[in-house]
Design a protein around this motif. Structure first.
Motif, PDB file in Angstrom:
ATOM      1  N   UNK A   1       1.041  -1.147   0.002  1.00 20.96           N
ATOM      2  CA  UNK A   1      -0.039  -0.101  -0.007  1.00 20.96           C
ATOM      3  C   UNK A   1       0.748   1.223   0.108  1.00 20.96           C
ATOM      4  N   UNK A   2       0.703   1.921  -1.045  1.00 18.54           N
ATOM      5  CA  UNK A   2       1.581   3.167  -1.062  1.00 18.54           C
ATOM      6  C   UNK A   2       1.117   4.373  -1.052  1.00 18.54           C
ATOM      7  N   UNK A   3       1.521   5.311  -0.213  1.00 18.60           N
ATOM      8  CA  UNK A   3       0.984   6.583   0.345  1.00 18.60           C
ATOM      9  C   UNK A   3       1.531   7.629  -0.358  1.00 18.60           C
ATOM     10  N   UNK A   4       1.161   8.634  -0.855  1.00 17.87           N
ATOM     11  CA  UNK A   4       1.838   9.373  -1.574  1.00 17.87           C
ATOM     12  C   UNK A   4       1.436  10.977  -1.148  1.00 17.87           C
ATOM     13  N   UNK A   5       2.239  11.669  -0.813  1.00 19.81           N
ATOM     14  CA  UNK A   5       2.135  12.988  -0.074  1.00 19.81           C
ATOM     15  C   UNK A   5       1.894  13.801  -1.473  1.00 19.81           C
ATOM     16  N   UNK A   6       0.541  14.308  -1.701  1.00 19.79           N
ATOM     17  CA  UNK A   6       0.515  15.155  -2.907  1.00 19.79           C
ATOM     18  C   UNK A   6      -0.552  14.317  -3.617  1.00 19.79           C
ATOM     19  N   UNK A   7      -1.386  15.157  -4.644  1.00 18.95           N
ATOM     20  CA  UNK A   7      -2.211  14.544  -5.343  1.00 18.95           C
ATOM     21  C   UNK A   7      -2.427  14.623  -6.726  1.00 18.95           C
ATOM     22  N   UNK A   8      -1.345  15.280  -7.269  1.00 21.65           N
ATOM     23  CA  UNK A   8      -1.285  15.879  -8.657  1.00 21.65           C
ATOM     24  C   UNK A   8      -0.867  14.730  -9.754  1.00 21.65           C
ATOM     25  N   UNK A   9      -0.487  15.530 -10.918  1.00 16.40           N
ATOM     26  CA  UNK A   9      -0.301  14.448 -11.918  1.00 16.40           C
ATOM     27  C   UNK A   9       0.722  13.485 -11.639  1.00 16.40           C
TER      28      UNK A   9
ATOM     29  N   UNK B   1      -3.026   2.357  -3.698  1.00 18.56           N
ATOM     30  CA  UNK B   1      -2.642   3.657  -3.555  1.00 18.56           C
ATOM     31  C   UNK B   1      -3.725   4.658  -2.422  1.00 18.56           C
ATOM     32  N   UNK B   2      -2.998   5.539  -1.825  1.00 14.51           N
ATOM     33  CA  UNK B   2      -3.685   6.563  -1.131  1.00 14.51           C
ATOM     34  C   UNK B   2      -2.938   7.865  -1.444  1.00 14.51           C
ATOM     35  N   UNK B   3      -3.720   8.805  -1.216  1.00 15.44           N
ATOM     36  CA  UNK B   3      -3.006  10.348  -1.688  1.00 15.44           C
ATOM     37  C   UNK B   3      -3.594  11.066  -0.332  1.00 15.44           C
ATOM     38  N   UNK B   4      -2.703  12.087  -0.071  1.00 12.93           N
ATOM     39  CA  UNK B   4      -2.758  13.346   0.790  1.00 12.93           C
ATOM     40  C   UNK B   4      -2.906  14.509  -0.020  1.00 12.93           C
ATOM     41  N   UNK B   5      -4.033  15.188  -0.220  1.00 16.05           N
ATOM     42  CA  UNK B   5      -4.052  16.403  -1.175  1.00 16.05           C
ATOM     43  C   UNK B   5      -4.921  17.096  -0.551  1.00 16.05           C
ATOM     44  N   UNK B   6      -5.383  18.419  -1.271  1.00 14.93           N
ATOM     45  CA  UNK B   6      -6.266  19.353  -1.211  1.00 14.93           C
ATOM     46  C   UNK B   6      -7.544  19.343  -1.460  1.00 14.93           C
TER      47      UNK B   6
ATOM     48  N   UNK C   1      -8.203  17.085  -7.662  1.00 20.21           N
ATOM     49  CA  UNK C   1      -6.865  16.961  -8.185  1.00 20.21           C
ATOM     50  C   UNK C   1      -6.578  15.730  -8.866  1.00 20.21           C
ATOM     51  N   UNK C   2      -5.622  15.850  -9.692  1.00 23.01           N
ATOM     52  CA  UNK C   2      -5.386  14.612 -10.765  1.00 23.01           C
ATOM     53  C   UNK C   2      -5.385  13.246 -10.326  1.00 23.01           C
ATOM     54  N   UNK C   3      -4.915  13.193  -8.855  1.00 22.41           N
ATOM     55  CA  UNK C   3      -4.951  11.620  -8.341  1.00 22.41           C
ATOM     56  C   UNK C   3      -6.107  11.471  -7.638  1.00 22.41           C
TER      57      UNK C   3
END
Lengths: 368, 368
Positions: free
Chosen positions: B7-15, B31-36, B40-42
């Motif tokens: 399980x991959x966590x990404x800081x950001x949720x852009x392209x 996948x998981x994302x930390x975004x605004x 957002x693209x992700x």
């Protein structure tokens, strides 16, 4: 949203939906799925509307979507008809209605003069006996609807097996098909969009084991230009007759008398998975282009040879796959279970020797 | 979950997160994302944890993830340090700390004997004057942190501009860099995993316009084996010194005296987007492989030439792109805005002539 972006709703949330989404996001499309559980292969790849959530979940998908597609020819026609009143569904109702019933499918092959096995629809022991007298043995008895990966089939080798066959899968509508002597099994994937553009992938060769596709070689070896054109002509007739929008796949037998149609599927197909890395445009991207009203992409292979090996039942030594060149792993995030398609491995090669050597290295994934 | 799934966590949720996810799902990763925001693209490509949701949303991503990565070198080091206490973050703290500050970055180039422009850190008008005396003009004044796509920079052509420059971007720590006379801008993408495997993509050639990358040619034309090896040696030193895990990108100037390092990024890079269809393994897949402890994939190009053209500001005639062969569209699902990266177009070609003719057809997407 760009001028080409659409919201695509998929009925189903399995590996086909997953690969449609992976191919569709780069075109700017958004995805939603109508599925059973958050563990399904597509669940993380878009808005997930679960059947169990509430009675409105299908309607929520329809409300989200600009266009609806489906993963399976076993999708309920009545449901599709209802959705079509507000939102386009591609492939359309006719494609679904014909392909989900082996009798209707064979009827259309006949109508379009596409050679197929002789067949009889039966719904009782008596009609089965009559059909066996007419068609002869060996013959294959199948359920007219549903049934995949060899399920719902009975091979009648002798007339004495009629009772056994009826007991095994009867009590419902069946189709008895004459046995076709074939050299090998081929298939062709074609695509049509609403602007009546048609594109065709090359014929590929499929090898099954215990009723399940195990690997595909693309293009099929030693296929004459004439045979490819014959297959494309069949597909053109079918696409036009069905007014089909999206990918359509036809499985064929290669016989001494030429190509004989086996069955078709109104969707992206396991025998087209090689196109992800193997062709300029994958079957998944072309399906999305077709249903979103976009121009179709080139079906040209990117290299002389490609292949696809299914990962069946057990995940196997996938880490080893990652150490090999010219080999591409595609896992569906499904739990192991006997006979289940868990993923596939795509291969590209410049010649048969290189392809053969990759197959040798991947023998863990091939039937013993 | 397969043995290789994480399980991959990404800081950001852009392209970048979007393309990491599209590359990672086929390996069985989640996948998981930390975004605004959900725009957002992700956002549709995994679990979305929004900063605005509640104060726990970052912790929720960390709880979900087996491994954390980030989209930007401007990620807060303190945050990464805290996460690292419970969950591995790749690339690690050192890679982030060094690359987010132009002074530290240049310091590391010096330490590893990688040629770079002369530079001085300045934090006042007086120290800027002193630095200009030492370095001379022309010189470029930049913020030490943040700043991308040409933002936070001031080109000092004459000593008389010192006041103006300080007024324009001063009042904070800056770096004055000597001007490097170069023929062209190159970059190299390299990858290292925790098992100390290193792989390198070929040097590519980048063309900027108004501070923004507009297109990349891959591999860069007329690069000697020696220059490629030089670049790989620099990357090897940097990867090892940083104990870097994941993709690292180095931008370089080609000068009459050889390669001169400009700046580096601890992440997948715009100049590596061509690898999606252009290389046997994309930079995105190799980043995921690296941070998930998997073997790295081949960086070999799949054809003699490839290119990437950015779609900047306006989406443009993307439907036309879909009618062209050997051309691949990648949209990020972002609203139009001046100077914004909305997507890119990948191209493959057998020779320069074919590539040139594709560029001509795509001139709408190139700077006027």
């Amino acid at each position: 949203m760009t001028p080409i972006s659409k919201r695509v709703g998929v009925l189903g949330a399995g590996q086909l939906g997953r690969m449609l989404a992976i191919a569709g996001y780069p075109l700017g499309q958004k995805f939603g799925f109508y599925g059973m559980s958050d563990d399904e292969p597509s669940a993380l790849l878009g808005h997930m509307h679960k059947q169990s959530d509430d009675t409105d979940s299908l309607q929520k998908l329809v409300d989200f979507a600009d266009v609806i597609t489906y993963e399976s020819e076993n999708t309920d026609v009545e449901t599709v008809r209802k959705i079509s009143q507000t939102t386009p569904v591609y492939p359309g109702e006719k494609s679904l209605f014909v392909t989900q019933h082996r009798g209707r499918e064979k009827g259309m092959f006949d109508q379009l003069e596409i050679p197929c096995a002789s067949y009889r629809i039966v719904d009782s022991l008596e009609s089965l006996q009559l059909a066996v007298d007419e068609i002869g043995v060996p013959a294959i008895l199948k359920t007219t609807t549903e049934g995949y990966d060899g399920k719902g089939q009975f091979v009648l080798k002798e007339k004495e097996q009629i009772d056994e066959a009826w007991k095994s899968i009867g009590g419902r509508e069946l189709i008895l098909e004459g046995f076709v002597e074939f050299h090998r099994e081929l298939s062709i994937v074609a695509v049509r969009n609403a602007n009546n553009e048609h594109v065709y992938y090359p014929l590929v060769q499929n090898v099954h084991h215990e009723g399940i596709l195990r690997y595909t070689i693309a293009p099929a070896r030693e296929v004459s230009e004439e045979i490819q054109q014959q297959a494309e002509l069949y597909m053109q007739k079918l696409l036009d007759e069905l007014d089909h929008v999206g990918v359509l796949t036809l499985e064929l037998f290669e016989t001494t008398d030429g190509l004989v149609a086996n069955e078709m599927a109104p969707r992206v197909h396991n025998s087209g998975h090689w196109t992800i890395e193997g062709a300029l445009t994958s079957q998944f991207e072309n399906h999305i282009r077709a249903i979103c009203g976009l121009p179709l992409g080139s079906t040209e292979p990117r290299q002389p040879l490609a292949a696809m090996i299914n990962i069946i039942g057990e995940t196997g030594p996938v880490e080893k796959v990652l150490t090999m060149d010219n080999v591409f792993l595609h896992l569906y995030d499904k739990a192991e279970r006997k006979g289940r398609k868990l993923g596939h491995i795509n291969l590209i090669a410049d010649d048969e020797e290189s392809l053969f050597s990759l197959f040798k290295e991947l023998s863990d994934f091939l039937p013993k």
